[in-house]
Design a protein around this motif. Structure first.
Motif, PDB file in Angstrom:
ATOM      1  N   GLY A 117       0.780  -1.221   0.000  1.00  0.00           N
ATOM      2  CA  GLY A 117       0.000   0.000   0.000  1.00  0.00           C
ATOM      3  C   GLY A 117       0.816   1.278   0.000  1.00  0.00           C
ATOM      4  O   GLY A 117       0.305   2.329  -0.376  1.00  0.00           O
ATOM      5  N   ILE A 118       2.079   1.200   0.366  1.00  0.00           N
ATOM      6  CA  ILE A 118       2.886   2.421   0.398  1.00  0.00           C
ATOM      7  C   ILE A 118       3.606   2.676  -0.927  1.00  0.00           C
ATOM      8  O   ILE A 118       4.193   3.717  -1.120  1.00  0.00           O
ATOM      9  N   ASN A 119       3.541   1.729  -1.853  1.00  0.00           N
ATOM     10  CA  ASN A 119       4.158   1.908  -3.157  1.00  0.00           C
ATOM     11  C   ASN A 119       3.166   2.646  -4.060  1.00  0.00           C
ATOM     12  O   ASN A 119       2.143   2.108  -4.452  1.00  0.00           O
ATOM     13  N   LYS A 120       3.477   3.885  -4.410  1.00  0.00           N
ATOM     14  CA  LYS A 120       2.560   4.719  -5.197  1.00  0.00           C
ATOM     15  C   LYS A 120       2.368   4.214  -6.619  1.00  0.00           C
ATOM     16  O   LYS A 120       1.445   4.644  -7.314  1.00  0.00           O
ATOM     17  N   ASN A 121       3.233   3.305  -7.081  1.00  0.00           N
ATOM     18  CA  ASN A 121       3.092   2.751  -8.430  1.00  0.00           C
ATOM     19  C   ASN A 121       2.076   1.613  -8.484  1.00  0.00           C
ATOM     20  O   ASN A 121       1.696   1.188  -9.569  1.00  0.00           O
ATOM     21  N   PHE A 122       1.660   1.091  -7.335  1.00  0.00           N
ATOM     22  CA  PHE A 122       0.694  -0.004  -7.304  1.00  0.00           C
ATOM     23  C   PHE A 122      -0.721   0.542  -7.360  1.00  0.00           C
ATOM     24  O   PHE A 122      -1.035   1.570  -6.766  1.00  0.00           O
ATOM     25  N   LYS A 123      -1.568  -0.213  -8.057  1.00  0.00           N
ATOM     26  CA  LYS A 123      -2.990   0.096  -8.107  1.00  0.00           C
ATOM     27  C   LYS A 123      -3.730  -1.049  -7.412  1.00  0.00           C
ATOM     28  O   LYS A 123      -3.218  -2.174  -7.355  1.00  0.00           O
TER      29      LYS A 123
END
Length: 147
Positions: A117-123
């Motif tokens: 959840g902290i990886n901004k590239n993940f949806k």
């Protein structure tokens, strides 16, 4: 009954008495993946509250039951809901299901959760593989041999 081996054996024996066959795969369903259990065909459900020595989940949305049956051409047992350290359980209780799965004769385990959840590239819905983690718990392990 303080002996962990005896507790694992008793729990596995109870489950084996209901499902009769050894599952090929155990799946621990994390947050949001509970509906996968609805895809299991010819299912048998076992509430955690009915299983000897088994902890109960207190997290909203975690059903607290095993679902056994067929997914594709494989026999599977899925945990629909699990328990966590933040619910007040100690590590031996958190890993208890994995020990039970091994006692049942299961060699394949899939564990899912809501990570990344902290990886901004993940949806939402993206898959990731966790290859390591940091544990902030102080844990001492005692080597246990199962027959």
């Amino acid at each position: 009954m303080d002996n962990i081996y005896e507790k694992v054996r008793e729990t596995a024996s109870f489950i084996k008495g209901i499902i009769k066959e050894t599952p090929h795969i155990a799946i621990v369903l994390g947050s949001g993946l509970g509906p996968l259990a609805d895809e299991i065909e010819n299912s048998i459900e076992i509430d955690y509250k009915d299983v000897p020595n088994f902890p109960l989940t207190t997290v909203e949305g975690h059903a607290g039951k095993f679902v056994y049956g067929h997914l594709g051409n494989r026999r599977v047992i899925a945990m629909k809901g699990r328990f966590h350290h933040y619910e007040g359980y100690d590590v031996s209780q958190i890993v208890f299901p994995v020990r039970v799965f091994k006692m049942l004769g299961i060699d394949n385990l899939i564990v899912t959760n809501a990570s990344g959840g902290i990886n901004k590239n993940f949806k939402p819905g993206d898959l990731m593989i966790i290859k390591d983690h940091i544990s902030f718990c102080t844990i001492s392990f005692k080597r246990q041999k199962y027959k």
